[in-house]
Motif scaffolding. Structure first.
Motif, PDB file in Angstrom:
ATOM      1  N   PRO A  55       0.823  -1.222   0.000  1.00 35.47           N
ATOM      2  CA  PRO A  55       0.000   0.000   0.000  1.00 35.47           C
ATOM      3  C   PRO A  55       0.851   1.264   0.000  1.00 35.47           C
ATOM      4  CG  PRO A  55       0.030  -1.008   2.180  1.00 35.47           C
ATOM      5  CD  PRO A  55       0.706  -1.978   1.257  1.00 35.47           C
ATOM      6  N   TYR A  56       0.419   2.218  -0.805  1.00 36.95           N
ATOM      7  CA  TYR A  56       1.085   3.526  -0.831  1.00 36.95           C
ATOM      8  C   TYR A  56       0.155   4.537  -1.478  1.00 36.95           C
ATOM      9  CZ  TYR A  56       4.174   7.329  -2.247  1.00 36.95           C
ATOM     10  OH  TYR A  56       4.722   8.565  -2.456  1.00 36.95           O
ATOM     11  N   VAL A  57      -0.034   5.649  -0.804  1.00 35.22           N
ATOM     12  CA  VAL A  57      -0.821   6.753  -1.346  1.00 35.22           C
ATOM     13  C   VAL A  57       0.136   7.922  -1.585  1.00 35.22           C
ATOM     14  CG1 VAL A  57      -2.706   8.370  -0.951  1.00 35.22           C
ATOM     15  CG2 VAL A  57      -2.887   6.021  -0.101  1.00 35.22           C
ATOM     16  N   PRO A  58       0.330   8.313  -2.849  1.00 35.18           N
ATOM     17  CA  PRO A  58       1.252   9.434  -3.123  1.00 35.18           C
ATOM     18  C   PRO A  58       0.834  10.700  -2.386  1.00 35.18           C
ATOM     19  CG  PRO A  58       0.646   8.294  -5.157  1.00 35.18           C
ATOM     20  CD  PRO A  58      -0.254   7.760  -4.082  1.00 35.18           C
ATOM     21  N   GLY A 356       0.791  13.241  -6.203  1.00 30.24           N
ATOM     22  CA  GLY A 356      -0.498  12.921  -6.799  1.00 30.24           C
ATOM     23  C   GLY A 356      -0.530  11.776  -7.777  1.00 30.24           C
ATOM     24  N   ARG A 357       0.583  11.037  -7.957  1.00 27.05           N
ATOM     25  CA  ARG A 357       0.552   9.899  -8.875  1.00 27.05           C
ATOM     26  C   ARG A 357       1.659   8.917  -8.504  1.00 27.05           C
ATOM     27  NH1 ARG A 357       4.596   9.674 -12.594  1.00 27.05           N
ATOM     28  NH2 ARG A 357       5.837  11.567 -12.944  1.00 27.05           N
ATOM     29  N   GLN A 358       1.507   7.681  -8.998  1.00 27.52           N
ATOM     30  CA  GLN A 358       2.508   6.661  -8.778  1.00 27.52           C
ATOM     31  C   GLN A 358       3.674   6.867  -9.743  1.00 27.52           C
ATOM     32  OE1 GLN A 358       2.370   4.452  -6.414  1.00 27.52           O
ATOM     33  NE2 GLN A 358       0.213   4.257  -5.824  1.00 27.52           N
ATOM     34  N   ALA A 359       4.868   6.458  -9.313  1.00 30.71           N
ATOM     35  CA  ALA A 359       6.043   6.490 -10.178  1.00 30.71           C
ATOM     36  C   ALA A 359       6.507   5.066 -10.413  1.00 30.71           C
ATOM     37  CB  ALA A 359       7.159   7.322  -9.553  1.00 30.71           C
ATOM     38  N   SER A 360       6.950   4.761 -11.606  1.00 27.03           N
ATOM     39  CA  SER A 360       7.405   3.411 -11.947  1.00 27.03           C
ATOM     40  C   SER A 360       8.926   3.344 -11.897  1.00 27.03           C
ATOM     41  CB  SER A 360       6.911   3.021 -13.342  1.00 27.03           C
ATOM     42  OG  SER A 360       7.559   3.809 -14.333  1.00 27.03           O
ATOM     43  N   LEU A 361       9.437   2.104 -11.966  1.00 28.20           N
ATOM     44  CA  LEU A 361      10.888   1.912 -12.030  1.00 28.20           C
ATOM     45  C   LEU A 361      11.452   2.595 -13.276  1.00 28.20           C
ATOM     46  CD1 LEU A 361      13.569   0.615 -11.247  1.00 28.20           C
ATOM     47  CD2 LEU A 361      12.783  -1.516 -12.328  1.00 28.20           C
TER      48      LEU A 361
END
Length: 455
Positions: A55-58, A356-361
């Motif tokens: 779980p992670y909320v930016p 406000g958003r997820q970051a990818s590898l």
């Protein structure tokens, strides 16, 4: 030193290094480290879902970056002058002249109308939708502002003026969906204020009759005004002023003439019930309506000027709050989530996760310039993720083999979490080259000293 001796030295580097007490330590991912249990997990199309389940909320940007400078609406723009009384009676034949019947038009929401969002489960406001609009539940809906929009807390402004109820409902729905909210709701118009018909003269209650979803007929409009109070209906004229043209019919025709009774009215029509056939008093009424239109426009211009000033003040305040936040962020005073880059990356350091958003590898690697394939081993890319809570002694090393470039698509799916460490190992040839680079001066020095007899 002869070339043959140099070749022997190169081929026997590892032995010579050991004999000289020179060692080169290359960072690698090991299964045991500092009392931590390390589990290496290969990143695949299925395992990436497991990695992303953490779980992670930016973190969100401050409200100042979502707010829009907007005024509180116009004031006094709908005021009308007093409607004059009807004239005295003089008998005269009344001829019938009606405007052409209008095609039925669907009501379009206008400035000043009030709407309310209602859930399907009950007749309460949208306050039941997770507290989304708690700030608005103490008011009777939302007023359409002069810019044609309604302002929903946490959602923003939505343009609904000029739309039918169904189109406005769809616009609200799209705005909620854009905020990842999909509630069950309906939109209702609770106050019709934008479009009116003025009625004066010999009626019980002179004033404005609003247009609504149901087309407004002449007979219904007079009924809403309390009906005609003239004693002699045959000697009373109903006069309609529309777009510069004056129409009329005897009041008695309402009983016998269905076409007159069902005449569809439109916005800004002015009706005057006249007991005199002298049009002076009626013209006074129409002049008052025309003056009212002018007054509304002047009041609107003044209110617009005030609104622009208010918006300017609000915009300056928003800009100041945004600038303060940016300064605090640059000085490190704002709490951020970071991932760390190590090994054969373009630049070792930390990367702040976005708001406000997820970051990818892939975002982390290529936003920072990726890695040098001359020194970094694409087969050994890791995302090292520390455990949390009761599993704080366990570490997962998510392993990506990017020798097949198709696997980089997995990097676009692998979501980053705070305190992740992105590590890329050296190429095998890079390890040998760096070891030799460090050892070579020592070897040469020992060789020279040995030749000269220095111990």
């Amino acid at each position: 030193m002869h070339h043959s001796g140099m070749r022997a030295l190169l081929l026997g580097t590892s032995l010579v290094l050991t004999g000289c007490g020179v060692t080169y330590h290359s960072p690698t991912v090991q299964t045991q480290a500092a009392g931590l249990d390390v589990q290496v997990m290969r990143i695949t199309a299925s395992s990436v879902k497991q990695a992303n389940s953490a779980p992670y909320v930016p973190r969100s940007l401050p409200e100042a970056f979502h707010a829009v400078a907007s005024g509180t609406g116009l004031r006094g723009a709908a005021a009308l002058p007093e409607i004059p009384d009807g004239p005295t009676q003089t008998r005269e034949m009344i001829t019938t002249k009606l405007p052409p019947q209008l095609a039925t038009q669907r009501y379009r929401i206008g400035i000043g109308d009030e709407v309310m969002l209602v859930t399907k489960s009950s007749a309460s406001t949208i306050e039941e939708l997770g507290g989304l609009l708690n700030a608005q539940t103490q008011r009777q809906g939302f007023t359409v502002r002069d810019n044609g929009m309604i302002a929903l807390p946490d959602i923003g402004q939505i343009a609904i003026a000029g739309k039918t109820l169904e189109d406005a409902e769809d616009a609200v729905f799209q705005a909620l969906v854009a905020k990842n909210i999909d509630p069950a709701f309906s939109l209702e118009i609770t106050e019709f204020k934008s479009q009116n018909v003025a009625i004066g003269g010999k009626v019980a209650k002179a004033g404005l009759v609003p247009l609504s979803l149901k087309p407004l007929r002449l007979g219904d409009a007079l009924a809403q005004a309390g009906g005609i109070v003239a004693e002699d209906k045959d000697a009373t004229a109903i006069r309609l002023y529309r777009n510069g043209t004056l129409y009329q019919l005897p009041a008695s025709a309402l009983r016998s003439d269905a076409a007159a009774r069902n005449l569809t009215l439109q916005a800004d029509d002015a009706i005057y019930v006249d007991e005199s056939y002298d049009l002076d008093r009626a013209l006074t009424f129409y002049e008052a309506q025309i003056t009212a239109i002018g007054m509304k426009r002047n009041a609107r211009l003044q209110a617009l000027s005030e609104l622009r000033s208010e918006i300017s003040v609000q915009r300056d305040a928003l800009d100041e709050r945004r600038a303060t936040f940016k300064a605090r962020r640059e000085l490190g005073a704002e709490t951020r989530d970071y991932v760390y880059l190590a090994g054969e990356v373009a630049q070792q350091g930390r990367v702040a996760l976005p708001y406000g958003r997820q970051a990818s590898l892939a975002d982390v690697l290529y936003d920072e310039g990726g890695f040098d394939t001359r020194t970094g081993d694409p087969a050994q890319i890791y995302v090292i993720r520390p455990g949390t809570g009761s599993n704080d002694t366990k570490v997962t090393a998510w392993h990506l083999d990017a020798t097949n470039v198709v696997n980089i698509t997995l990097a676009t799916r692998m979501q980053m979490r705070p305190n992740d460490i992105v590590f890329i190992e050296e190429q095998p040839i890079t390890k040998w080259s760096r070891a030799f680079e460090q050892a070579f001066p020592i070897l040469i020095n020992k060789s020279v000293n040995g030749d000269s007899g220095v111990p």
